[in-house]
Design a protein around this motif. Structure first.
Motif, short mmCIF file in Angstrom:
data_model
loop_
_atom_site.label_atom_id
_atom_site.label_comp_id
_atom_site.label_asym_id
_atom_site.label_seq_id
_atom_site.Cartn_x
_atom_site.Cartn_y
_atom_site.Cartn_z
N GLN A 105 6.70 -49.07 82.50
CA GLN A 105 5.75 -50.91 82.67
C GLN A 105 6.04 -50.94 83.80
OE1 GLN A 105 3.88 -51.71 80.43
NE2 GLN A 105 4.57 -49.82 79.46
N LEU A 106 6.94 -50.33 84.78
CA LEU A 106 7.46 -50.97 85.87
C LEU A 106 7.62 -49.60 86.93
CD1 LEU A 106 11.59 -52.54 84.92
CD2 LEU A 106 8.86 -53.38 85.56
N ASN A 107 6.97 -49.57 87.86
CA ASN A 107 7.05 -48.96 89.36
C ASN A 107 8.46 -48.51 89.33
OD1 ASN A 107 7.88 -48.80 92.39
ND2 ASN A 107 6.19 -48.62 92.60
N LEU A 108 8.59 -47.23 88.86
CA LEU A 108 9.19 -46.21 88.92
C LEU A 108 10.81 -46.18 89.95
CD1 LEU A 108 10.67 -43.24 87.35
CD2 LEU A 108 9.77 -42.57 89.68
N SER A 109 10.32 -46.58 91.17
CA SER A 109 11.87 -46.89 92.15
C SER A 109 12.22 -48.28 91.88
CB SER A 109 11.27 -46.85 93.40
OG SER A 109 9.75 -48.04 93.62
N TYR A 110 11.10 -49.25 91.89
CA TYR A 110 11.87 -50.25 91.17
C TYR A 110 12.84 -50.28 89.84
CZ TYR A 110 12.00 -55.54 89.94
OH TYR A 110 12.75 -56.85 88.71
N PHE A 111 12.56 -49.34 88.67
CA PHE A 111 13.29 -49.42 87.22
C PHE A 111 14.75 -48.99 88.01
CE2 PHE A 111 13.83 -47.25 84.00
CZ PHE A 111 13.85 -47.47 83.10
N LEU A 112 14.32 -47.32 88.62
CA LEU A 112 15.58 -46.92 89.32
C LEU A 112 16.53 -47.55 90.16
CD1 LEU A 112 13.83 -43.50 90.22
CD2 LEU A 112 14.99 -44.19 87.62
N THR A 113 16.04 -48.62 90.95
CA THR A 113 16.75 -48.77 91.74
C THR A 113 17.71 -50.30 90.99
OG1 THR A 113 15.88 -48.79 93.95
CG2 THR A 113 16.92 -50.28 93.70
N TYR A 114 17.03 -51.40 89.78
CA TYR A 114 17.34 -51.85 89.65
C TYR A 114 18.07 -51.60 87.86
CZ TYR A 114 15.71 -55.55 92.61
OH TYR A 114 15.84 -56.10 94.01
N THR A 115 18.40 -50.46 88.09
CA THR A 115 18.74 -49.71 86.75
C THR A 115 19.77 -48.69 86.51
OG1 THR A 115 16.93 -49.60 85.02
CG2 THR A 115 18.06 -48.65 84.44
N LEU A 116 20.12 -48.04 88.02
CA LEU A 116 20.56 -47.11 88.45
C LEU A 116 22.50 -46.99 88.65
CD1 LEU A 116 18.97 -44.12 89.78
CD2 LEU A 116 19.70 -43.78 87.57
N PRO A 117 22.40 -48.23 88.98
CA PRO A 117 23.49 -48.89 89.10
C PRO A 117 24.78 -48.88 88.12
CG PRO A 117 22.30 -49.78 90.61
CD PRO A 117 22.09 -49.24 90.08
N HIS A 118 24.08 -49.80 87.49
CA HIS A 118 24.95 -50.20 85.56
C HIS A 118 23.97 -48.54 84.58
CE1 HIS A 118 21.71 -52.59 84.77
NE2 HIS A 118 21.74 -51.91 84.14
N GLY A 119 23.43 -48.59 85.02
CA GLY A 119 22.45 -47.97 83.72
C GLY A 119 23.98 -46.21 83.82
N ILE A 120 23.95 -45.77 84.58
CA ILE A 120 24.51 -44.18 84.42
C ILE A 120 25.74 -44.39 83.33
CG2 ILE A 120 25.77 -43.13 85.97
CD1 ILE A 120 23.81 -42.93 88.58
N VAL A 121 26.67 -46.16 83.62
CA VAL A 121 27.13 -45.91 83.17
C VAL A 121 27.24 -46.01 81.40
CG1 VAL A 121 30.17 -46.78 82.87
CG2 VAL A 121 29.22 -46.20 85.25
N GLU A 122 26.33 -47.30 81.93
CA GLU A 122 26.36 -47.57 80.36
C GLU A 122 25.54 -46.32 79.02
OE1 GLU A 122 22.89 -51.18 79.22
OE2 GLU A 122 24.52 -51.77 80.59
N LEU A 123 24.61 -46.16 79.69
CA LEU A 123 23.86 -45.36 79.22
C LEU A 123 24.65 -43.74 78.47
CD1 LEU A 123 20.44 -45.10 80.27
CD2 LEU A 123 21.58 -46.54 78.92
N SER A 124 25.43 -43.23 79.38
CA SER A 124 26.46 -41.97 78.45
C SER A 124 27.30 -42.33 78.31
CB SER A 124 27.37 -42.22 80.01
OG SER A 124 26.45 -41.63 81.15
#
Length: 204
Positions: A105-124
């Motif tokens: 639903q979101l622009n890919l760059s926007y989604f990754l920018t606001y997800t990856l910093p914590h998402g990598i750790v959280e989703l792992s």
């Protein structure tokens, strides 16, 4: 046995459960990202509820509330192993669908920018939590197989199966403790660093 040898042995025991959890989670995420319309009716209420919670303040973007919420999911994945991993499987698929749908639903760059910093750790951590559920199920199946053994050596084999099952459950407990640490780190990053980093990168 040296710490390195213990670690290698532990990783060897857990790797297939982690791989299974990862495949299920990623497959769900990718399916929902590629075909968001297919899963909209299933996941949209959860996405809308989260957004409304953030807006009205019931969902707080603070370290402890974020950790508590995410760790409750991890504990459900862990405990799902008692029920032969049916809840574990459901939660892995559902969370993968929600994240994939949100990303679509979101622009890919926007989604990754606001997800990856914590998402990598959280989703792992979520994937690892799924692995704990599968490990517990394997332990229970091992114990049950010991009960079914017939013959004069039944008590001996049951004891052996019981010891193996206990070791499997201990493996799962060790991993869920690691998950708790990872989720605490992820919650701190999300609460304090993700938005500033995202704003800096996107110039918002």
């Amino acid at each position: 046995m040296k710490i390195k040898e213990i670690s290698v042995s532990y990783i060897h025991r857990m790797k297939y459960y982690v791989l299974l959890s990862l495949i299920i989670f990623l497959a769900s995420l990718l399916l929902s990202y590629v075909y968001p319309g297919t899963f909209q009716s299933l996941v949209l209420p959860a996405v809308q509820g989260l957004n409304q919670g953030v807006q009205n303040g019931t969902v707080k973007l603070e370290t402890i509330p974020l950790f508590t919420n995410n760790f409750s999911v991890a504990l459900s994945l862990f405990a799902g192993g008692v029920y032969f991993s049916i809840p574990t499987l459901y939660l892995l698929i559902y969370n993968g669908l929600v994240i994939g749908f949100t990303g679509a639903q979101l622009n890919l760059s926007y989604f990754l920018t606001y997800t990856l910093p914590h998402g990598i750790v959280e989703l792992s951590a979520i994937v690892l939590a799924g692995a704990t559920g599968f490990r517990i199920t394997h332990g229970i199946i091992t114990l049950l197989s010991g009960i079914k053994i017939k013959g004069s050596n039944k008590s001996k084999y049951f004891k052996e199966h019981g010891i193996i099952a206990i070791k499997m459950i201990i493996d799962a407990i060790v991993l869920i403790l690691l998950v708790a640490i990872l989720l605490l780190i992820a919650a701190y990053i999300e609460a304090n660093l993700t938005i500033p980093i995202g704003n800096l990168i996107l110039g918002s």
